[in-house]
Design a protein around this motif. Structure first.
Motif, PDB file in Angstrom:
ATOM      1  N   LEU A  35      47.113  21.655  24.927  1.00  0.00           N
ATOM      2  CA  LEU A  35      47.951  22.424  24.009  1.00  0.00           C
ATOM      3  C   LEU A  35      48.660  23.562  24.737  1.00  0.00           C
ATOM      4  O   LEU A  35      49.874  23.735  24.633  1.00  0.00           O
ATOM      5  N   LEU A  36      47.891  24.349  25.482  1.00  0.00           N
ATOM      6  CA  LEU A  36      48.447  25.511  26.165  1.00  0.00           C
ATOM      7  C   LEU A  36      48.816  25.226  27.616  1.00  0.00           C
ATOM      8  O   LEU A  36      49.365  26.083  28.296  1.00  0.00           O
ATOM      9  N   SER A  37      48.524  24.006  28.086  1.00  0.00           N
ATOM     10  CA  SER A  37      48.757  23.639  29.489  1.00  0.00           C
ATOM     11  C   SER A  37      48.113  24.639  30.429  1.00  0.00           C
ATOM     12  O   SER A  37      48.700  25.031  31.442  1.00  0.00           O
ATOM     13  N   THR A  38      46.918  25.065  30.079  1.00  0.00           N
ATOM     14  CA  THR A  38      46.212  26.092  30.830  1.00  0.00           C
ATOM     15  C   THR A  38      45.050  25.481  31.594  1.00  0.00           C
ATOM     16  O   THR A  38      44.133  24.931  30.985  1.00  0.00           O
ATOM     17  N   PRO A  39      45.042  25.579  32.927  1.00  0.00           N
ATOM     18  CA  PRO A  39      43.877  25.108  33.688  1.00  0.00           C
ATOM     19  C   PRO A  39      42.732  26.103  33.583  1.00  0.00           C
ATOM     20  O   PRO A  39      42.917  27.264  33.206  1.00  0.00           O
ATOM     21  N   THR A  40      41.548  25.663  33.892  1.00  0.00           N
ATOM     22  CA  THR A  40      40.405  26.553  33.915  1.00  0.00           C
ATOM     23  C   THR A  40      40.514  27.513  35.101  1.00  0.00           C
ATOM     24  O   THR A  40      41.236  27.271  36.052  1.00  0.00           O
ATOM     25  N   LEU A  41      39.771  28.605  35.018  1.00  0.00           N
ATOM     26  CA  LEU A  41      39.664  29.493  36.164  1.00  0.00           C
ATOM     27  C   LEU A  41      38.913  28.781  37.290  1.00  0.00           C
ATOM     28  O   LEU A  41      38.033  27.958  37.024  1.00  0.00           O
ATOM     29  N   PRO A  42      39.234  29.101  38.532  1.00  0.00           N
ATOM     30  CA  PRO A  42      38.485  28.508  39.647  1.00  0.00           C
ATOM     31  C   PRO A  42      37.052  29.003  39.663  1.00  0.00           C
ATOM     32  O   PRO A  42      36.733  30.050  39.086  1.00  0.00           O
ATOM     33  N   ASP A  43      36.181  28.261  40.300  1.00  0.00           N
ATOM     34  CA  ASP A  43      34.767  28.643  40.377  1.00  0.00           C
ATOM     35  C   ASP A  43      34.525  29.748  41.387  1.00  0.00           C
ATOM     36  O   ASP A  43      33.433  30.316  41.434  1.00  0.00           O
ATOM     37  N   ILE A  44      35.498  30.041  42.228  1.00  0.00           N
ATOM     38  CA  ILE A  44      35.331  31.030  43.281  1.00  0.00           C
ATOM     39  C   ILE A  44      36.510  31.982  43.278  1.00  0.00           C
ATOM     40  O   ILE A  44      37.574  31.689  42.726  1.00  0.00           O
ATOM     41  N   THR A  45      36.334  33.143  43.893  1.00  0.00           N
ATOM     42  CA  THR A  45      37.433  34.074  44.084  1.00  0.00           C
ATOM     43  C   THR A  45      37.889  34.020  45.541  1.00  0.00           C
ATOM     44  O   THR A  45      37.102  33.729  46.435  1.00  0.00           O
ATOM     45  N   THR A  46      39.159  34.303  45.739  1.00  0.00           N
ATOM     46  CA  THR A  46      39.744  34.272  47.073  1.00  0.00           C
ATOM     47  C   THR A  46      39.990  35.694  47.548  1.00  0.00           C
ATOM     48  O   THR A  46      40.488  36.529  46.797  1.00  0.00           O
ATOM     49  N   ALA A  47      39.661  35.963  48.803  1.00  0.00           N
ATOM     50  CA  ALA A  47      39.887  37.271  49.399  1.00  0.00           C
ATOM     51  C   ALA A  47      40.933  37.158  50.498  1.00  0.00           C
ATOM     52  O   ALA A  47      41.153  36.079  51.057  1.00  0.00           O
ATOM     53  N   PRO A  48      41.601  38.258  50.843  1.00  0.00           N
ATOM     54  CA  PRO A  48      42.534  38.217  51.973  1.00  0.00           C
ATOM     55  C   PRO A  48      41.804  37.874  53.269  1.00  0.00           C
ATOM     56  O   PRO A  48      40.616  38.174  53.426  1.00  0.00           O
ATOM     57  N   VAL A  49      42.503  37.266  54.191  1.00  0.00           N
ATOM     58  CA  VAL A  49      41.912  36.916  55.484  1.00  0.00           C
ATOM     59  C   VAL A  49      41.385  38.165  56.189  1.00  0.00           C
ATOM     60  O   VAL A  49      40.383  38.116  56.909  1.00  0.00           O
ATOM     61  N   SER A  50      42.043  39.298  55.938  1.00  0.00           N
ATOM     62  CA  SER A  50      41.661  40.545  56.598  1.00  0.00           C
ATOM     63  C   SER A  50      40.420  41.194  55.989  1.00  0.00           C
ATOM     64  O   SER A  50      39.954  42.228  56.477  1.00  0.00           O
ATOM     65  N   ASN A  51      39.871  40.597  54.921  1.00  0.00           N
ATOM     66  CA  ASN A  51      38.685  41.165  54.274  1.00  0.00           C
ATOM     67  C   ASN A  51      37.709  40.046  53.932  1.00  0.00           C
ATOM     68  O   ASN A  51      37.567  39.657  52.778  1.00  0.00           O
ATOM     69  N   THR A  52      37.046  39.557  54.938  1.00  0.00           N
ATOM     70  CA  THR A  52      36.130  38.439  54.769  1.00  0.00           C
ATOM     71  C   THR A  52      35.001  38.789  53.805  1.00  0.00           C
ATOM     72  O   THR A  52      34.393  39.854  53.896  1.00  0.00           O
ATOM     73  N   LEU A  53      34.734  37.880  52.873  1.00  0.00           N
ATOM     74  CA  LEU A  53      33.669  38.085  51.897  1.00  0.00           C
ATOM     75  C   LEU A  53      32.307  37.895  52.566  1.00  0.00           C
ATOM     76  O   LEU A  53      31.996  36.822  53.071  1.00  0.00           O
ATOM     77  N   THR A  54      31.495  38.948  52.574  1.00  0.00           N
ATOM     78  CA  THR A  54      30.141  38.849  53.115  1.00  0.00           C
ATOM     79  C   THR A  54      29.167  39.547  52.180  1.00  0.00           C
ATOM     80  O   THR A  54      29.547  40.404  51.370  1.00  0.00           O
ATOM     81  N   ASN A  55      27.898  39.208  52.306  1.00  0.00           N
ATOM     82  CA  ASN A  55      26.859  39.837  51.499  1.00  0.00           C
ATOM     83  C   ASN A  55      26.809  41.343  51.743  1.00  0.00           C
ATOM     84  O   ASN A  55      26.737  42.147  50.812  1.00  0.00           O
ATOM     85  N   ASP A  56      26.836  41.727  53.018  1.00  0.00           N
ATOM     86  CA  ASP A  56      26.701  43.136  53.366  1.00  0.00           C
ATOM     87  C   ASP A  56      27.876  43.960  52.846  1.00  0.00           C
ATOM     88  O   ASP A  56      27.697  45.102  52.400  1.00  0.00           O
ATOM     89  N   THR A  57      29.073  43.390  52.896  1.00  0.00           N
ATOM     90  CA  THR A  57      30.236  44.118  52.400  1.00  0.00           C
ATOM     91  C   THR A  57      30.161  44.303  50.887  1.00  0.00           C
ATOM     92  O   THR A  57      30.483  45.370  50.356  1.00  0.00           O
ATOM     93  N   ALA A  58      29.718  43.266  50.173  1.00  0.00           N
ATOM     94  CA  ALA A  58      29.594  43.361  48.715  1.00  0.00           C
ATOM     95  C   ALA A  58      28.549  44.386  48.306  1.00  0.00           C
ATOM     96  O   ALA A  58      28.749  45.162  47.357  1.00  0.00           O
ATOM     97  N   LEU A  59      27.430  44.421  49.013  1.00  0.00           N
ATOM     98  CA  LEU A  59      26.365  45.371  48.678  1.00  0.00           C
ATOM     99  C   LEU A  59      26.793  46.804  48.985  1.00  0.00           C
ATOM    100  O   LEU A  59      26.471  47.735  48.239  1.00  0.00           O
ATOM    101  N   LEU A  60      27.537  46.997  50.077  1.00  0.00           N
ATOM    102  CA  LEU A  60      28.094  48.316  50.368  1.00  0.00           C
ATOM    103  C   LEU A  60      29.081  48.708  49.264  1.00  0.00           C
ATOM    104  O   LEU A  60      29.064  49.846  48.770  1.00  0.00           O
ATOM    105  N   GLY A  61      29.939  47.778  48.870  1.00  0.00           N
ATOM    106  CA  GLY A  61      30.906  48.056  47.810  1.00  0.00           C
ATOM    107  C   GLY A  61      30.242  48.413  46.500  1.00  0.00           C
ATOM    108  O   GLY A  61      30.710  49.301  45.771  1.00  0.00           O
ATOM    109  N   GLN A  62      29.144  47.752  46.198  1.00  0.00           N
ATOM    110  CA  GLN A  62      28.404  48.077  44.973  1.00  0.00           C
ATOM    111  C   GLN A  62      27.873  49.510  45.016  1.00  0.00           C
ATOM    112  O   GLN A  62      27.987  50.258  44.028  1.00  0.00           O
ATOM    113  N   ALA A  63      27.321  49.915  46.155  1.00  0.00           N
ATOM    114  CA  ALA A  63      26.814  51.284  46.293  1.00  0.00           C
ATOM    115  C   ALA A  63      27.948  52.295  46.123  1.00  0.00           C
ATOM    116  O   ALA A  63      27.808  53.297  45.403  1.00  0.00           O
TER     117      ALA A  63
END
Length: 391
Positions: A35-63
């Motif tokens: 009806l709306l021609s709307t796809p679902t959201l992807p299962d993952i998020t994409t980050a810029p190449v210059s900001n690699t997604l890592t556990n340590d970076t996410a935990l620092l960001g949370q703090a």
């Protein structure tokens, strides 16, 4: 930090990192609404190449996200105005930044006070990782529009705005020019932050404004909500939407709401002139992007949990929003600073009976996923109150 939440966050980031390494252009279309021609959201998020997604970076960001050390008076954190209790908003029409106490609708300025209210409504951070997504589910995290006037691109750059803004987090402690360097000096004086930045980013200068932005942006990319009744409906669970919500979806399409609230994020991410009334709490009118009174189309995801509405929170309920769209089609301008002829021609009148309004609102509420991350840390490296001053 809660151990169960830590494992959950680490697992999420590990999954994201592994999938991104294997596939740089994931296909988000596990289902499409015919009806709306709307796809679902992807299962993952994409980050810029210059900001690699890592556990340590996410935990620092949370703090950092929860730590008031990032504000001039050390009394307000990112989480103060983007709190999980309010679906990562604050429930206010216009946010109260530094020199205020409490959370959400209980927040109020201290006395004496010379800090103004924030200029605009605090948008939810849920799914902000997908900002800029087009109708086909494609987006570039480097060019993702941020703020109500799209003046900044990418989560990494957006983070720096509130840190330097007088009425949000900076206050009187230092000048705008010195704000980021002052925060670097503060964080550098805390051994735990030195260690966290070293783990997240490795060798080189331990702490920089760029790394602060990258860490918080990485954490924000973990704040997703992708299991609403509508999402489940798209994935094949046809009973996820009831009859009232399905009727509301038909109205959403028939009334042309999907033309601006398009794609998986229900936003075209374009600027439109609507003539939203000024919020009387502001000393002067808000002229929007480039002085044109244009503001970016907000996402409708989790809209049922993120009142009040519009760029200045002037409408408390979705009913009031629908009344605005009914009146705007007269045509009249509801803001005296916006001539009728400047109203966006794409915006059409939505004139509905009460039952139809209820159906449309029921569908809009079906875009909310209450199962998002609501974790609140019990401590932050500075030793300050996580989330800001309560009393």
């Amino acid at each position: 930090m809660n151990g169960r939440h830590l494992v959950s966050l680490l697992t999420t980031i590990l999954f994201i990192a592994v999938v991104l390494e294997a596939c740089t252009n994931p296909d988000p279309n596990s289902g499409i609404d015919p009806l709306l021609s709307t796809p679902t959201l992807p299962d993952i998020t994409t980050a810029p190449v210059s900001n690699t997604l890592t556990n340590d970076t996410a935990l620092l960001g949370q703090a950092l996200f929860w730590d008031p050390i990032l504000s001039g008076s050390k009394d307000v954190a990112c989480a103060t105005c983007h709190h999980p209790h309010n679906a990562y908003t604050d429930g206010l029409d216009l946010s109260l930044g530094t020199n205020a106490t409490g959370f959400g609708q209980n927040r109020q300025f201290r006395s004496p006070n010379d800090i103004p209210v924030s200029k605009r409504n605090a948008p939810t951070l849920l799914n902000a990782a997908f900002n800029g997504m087009d109708s086909n589910g494609n987006y570039d995290p480097l060019t993702a529009p941020m703020f109500w006037d799209s003046r900044t691109q990418s989560l990494e750059n957006q983070v720096k705005g509130p840190l330097s803004t007088f009425e949000e987090m900076r206050g009187h402690a230092y000048s705008e020019t010195l704000s980021l360097d002052s925060l670097v000096a503060r964080l550098s004086a805390i051994p735990e932050y030195q260690q966290l930045f070293q783990k997240a980013f490795g060798n080189g200068p331990t702490i920089t404004p760029s790394k602060i932005g990258k860490a918080i942006a990485t954490f924000e990319r973990t704040l997703t909500a992708m299991n609403s009744p509508y999402d489940r409906y798209l994935r094949g669970e046809k009973t996820a939407l009831n009859d009232q919500q399905l009727q509301g979806m038909l109205i959403f399409k028939d009334e042309g709401c999907h033309l601006c609230h398009a794609g998986p994020m229900f936003s075209d991410y374009k600027l439109h002139i609507l003539s939203v009334p000024d919020n009387p709490k502001l000393a002067s009118t808000d002229a929007g992007a480039g002085g044109t009174y244009a503001f970016r189309t907000p996402s409708l995801r989790n809209v049922g949990q993120t009142a009040p509405y519009m760029h200045n929170g002037v409408f408390q309920t979705l009913k009031q929003v629908l009344k605005f769209y009914d009146d705007i089609g007269e045509p009249i301008s509801q803001n005296p600073h916006v001539p009728v002829q400047q109203l966006d021609p794409k915006i059409q009148r939505i004139a509905l009976r009460d039952a139809e309004q209820d159906q449309l609102i029921a569908f809009l509420n079906a875009l909310s996923d209450p199962g998002f991350d609501k974790f609140i840390p019990t401590r932050v490296p500075s030793g300050l109150q996580p989330g800001g001053t309560i009393k």
